[in-house]
Motif scaffolding. Structure first.
Motif, PDB file in Angstrom:
ATOM      1  N   ALA A 156       0.824  -1.210   0.000  1.00 46.94           N
ATOM      2  CA  ALA A 156       0.000   0.000   0.000  1.00 46.94           C
ATOM      3  C   ALA A 156       0.856   1.257   0.000  1.00 46.94           C
ATOM      4  O   ALA A 156       0.385   2.328  -0.316  1.00 46.94           O
ATOM      5  CB  ALA A 156      -0.941   0.005   1.196  1.00 46.94           C
ATOM      6  N   ASP A 157       2.145   1.141   0.396  1.00 46.84           N
ATOM      7  CA  ASP A 157       3.021   2.304   0.473  1.00 46.84           C
ATOM      8  C   ASP A 157       3.902   2.455  -0.760  1.00 46.84           C
ATOM      9  O   ASP A 157       4.719   3.363  -0.807  1.00 46.84           O
ATOM     10  CB  ASP A 157       3.895   2.217   1.732  1.00 46.84           C
ATOM     11  CG  ASP A 157       3.064   2.294   3.002  1.00 46.84           C
ATOM     12  OD1 ASP A 157       3.426   1.628   3.969  1.00 46.84           O
ATOM     13  OD2 ASP A 157       2.056   3.015   3.004  1.00 46.84           O
ATOM     14  N   ARG A 198      -3.868   5.537  -5.337  1.00 44.28           N
ATOM     15  CA  ARG A 198      -4.726   6.085  -4.285  1.00 44.28           C
ATOM     16  C   ARG A 198      -5.067   7.537  -4.594  1.00 44.28           C
ATOM     17  O   ARG A 198      -6.215   7.950  -4.489  1.00 44.28           O
ATOM     18  CB  ARG A 198      -4.050   5.992  -2.921  1.00 44.28           C
ATOM     19  CG  ARG A 198      -4.948   6.542  -1.815  1.00 44.28           C
ATOM     20  CD  ARG A 198      -4.315   6.686  -0.446  1.00 44.28           C
ATOM     21  NE  ARG A 198      -3.526   5.578  -0.018  1.00 44.28           N
ATOM     22  CZ  ARG A 198      -2.219   5.664   0.269  1.00 44.28           C
ATOM     23  NH1 ARG A 198      -1.584   6.811   0.143  1.00 44.28           N
ATOM     24  NH2 ARG A 198      -1.555   4.618   0.691  1.00 44.28           N
ATOM     25  N   THR A 235      -8.500   4.767   7.021  1.00 46.03           N
ATOM     26  CA  THR A 235      -9.347   3.576   6.940  1.00 46.03           C
ATOM     27  C   THR A 235     -10.677   3.809   7.640  1.00 46.03           C
ATOM     28  O   THR A 235     -11.738   3.417   7.128  1.00 46.03           O
ATOM     29  CB  THR A 235      -8.621   2.351   7.538  1.00 46.03           C
ATOM     30  OG1 THR A 235      -7.405   2.148   6.803  1.00 46.03           O
ATOM     31  CG2 THR A 235      -9.476   1.108   7.456  1.00 46.03           C
ATOM     32  N   GLU A 266      -5.919  -0.082   0.188  1.00 39.80           N
ATOM     33  CA  GLU A 266      -5.347   0.103   1.527  1.00 39.80           C
ATOM     34  C   GLU A 266      -5.002  -1.245   2.166  1.00 39.80           C
ATOM     35  O   GLU A 266      -4.761  -1.311   3.365  1.00 39.80           O
ATOM     36  CB  GLU A 266      -6.338   0.852   2.433  1.00 39.80           C
ATOM     37  CG  GLU A 266      -6.695   2.246   1.974  1.00 39.80           C
ATOM     38  CD  GLU A 266      -5.565   3.230   2.155  1.00 39.80           C
ATOM     39  OE1 GLU A 266      -4.875   3.162   3.182  1.00 39.80           O
ATOM     40  OE2 GLU A 266      -5.364   4.053   1.250  1.00 39.80           O
ATOM     41  N   LEU A 301      -7.229  12.054   2.674  1.00 41.76           N
ATOM     42  CA  LEU A 301      -6.454  10.854   2.328  1.00 41.76           C
ATOM     43  C   LEU A 301      -5.312  11.155   1.370  1.00 41.76           C
ATOM     44  O   LEU A 301      -4.350  10.393   1.305  1.00 41.76           O
ATOM     45  CB  LEU A 301      -7.366   9.802   1.680  1.00 41.76           C
ATOM     46  CG  LEU A 301      -8.267   9.016   2.609  1.00 41.76           C
ATOM     47  CD1 LEU A 301      -9.199   8.111   1.812  1.00 41.76           C
ATOM     48  CD2 LEU A 301      -7.449   8.184   3.576  1.00 41.76           C
TER      49      LEU A 301
END
Length: 195
Positions: A4-5, A13, A70, A130, A178
């Motif tokens: 996710a990073d 994202r 989240t 995520e 986000l």
């Protein structure tokens, strides 16, 4: 959570959030137009006071700035799933009450229902990114529509649409939040913003 990073996940994202912000803006605009039409066609006073609608979480939230990304996504998804059920009930009631006598209002309701469904799917995609799949909708069946008189149903519909307009505003703010750099990246997001 390493996936996710990654830079590609970060770009994805950001892209999903940008598209979500545009979707929320369009949805809010359409809901405001629908509210005007709804009030006029149902013979309601636009300033009528409406109690909170059962089954819809309020868009306002305390300590908004303390929520994680989240948490924001999960709350948004729960709300839009609830709106999907409520709008379906409103559309069914409209068809039973008026049939094709007011096709324009029925089409507008159906259009907003489609937007809500698309937005819920969009939020599910963000949750997958995520590294957390969206919670299942299985389990308890949706609550049956309450047995209300005609006027109470009209007021309930007004309340649903008003709250949906507020959620569209909150959703855009949540998605903007986000896209901000996380505190670990050196930039601390502003805590002054709140819906």
């Amino acid at each position: 959570m390493a996936a996710a990073d990654s830079p590609s996940a970060t770009l994805r994202r950001r892209d999903l959030c940008s598209r979500g912000i545009r979707l929320a803006g369009k949805m809010r605009s359409d809901v405001v137009d629908l509210l005007d039409t709804y009030v006029e066609r149902q013979g309601l006073d636009a300033s009528a006071s409406v109690a909170a609608v059962e089954g819809v979480p309020a868009a306002a939230v305390e300590r908004w700035d303390e929520q994680t990304g989240t948490q924001r996504l999960l709350e948004n998804l729960a709300a839009y799933r609830a709106f999907r059920v409520l709008l379906s009930q409103m559309l069914e009631e409209h068809r039973e009450q008026l049939g094709e006598a007011d096709a324009a209002l029925g089409r507008a309701l159906a259009s907003v229902l489609l937007q809500v469904s698309a937005f819920a799917y969009h939020l599910e995609e963000l949750l997958r990114l995520e590294s957390r799949g969206p919670p299942s909708e299985e389990g308890a069946p949706p609550p049956p529509a309450p047995h209300l008189g005609l006027f109470e149903r009209k007021l309930r519909g007004l309340g649903v649409l008003r709250e949906l307009a507020q959620w569209a505003v909150r959703s855009a703010r949540d998605l903007r939040q986000l896209t901000k750099p996380s505190p670990g990246s050196g930039a601390v997001p502003s805590r002054a913003e709140s819906p």
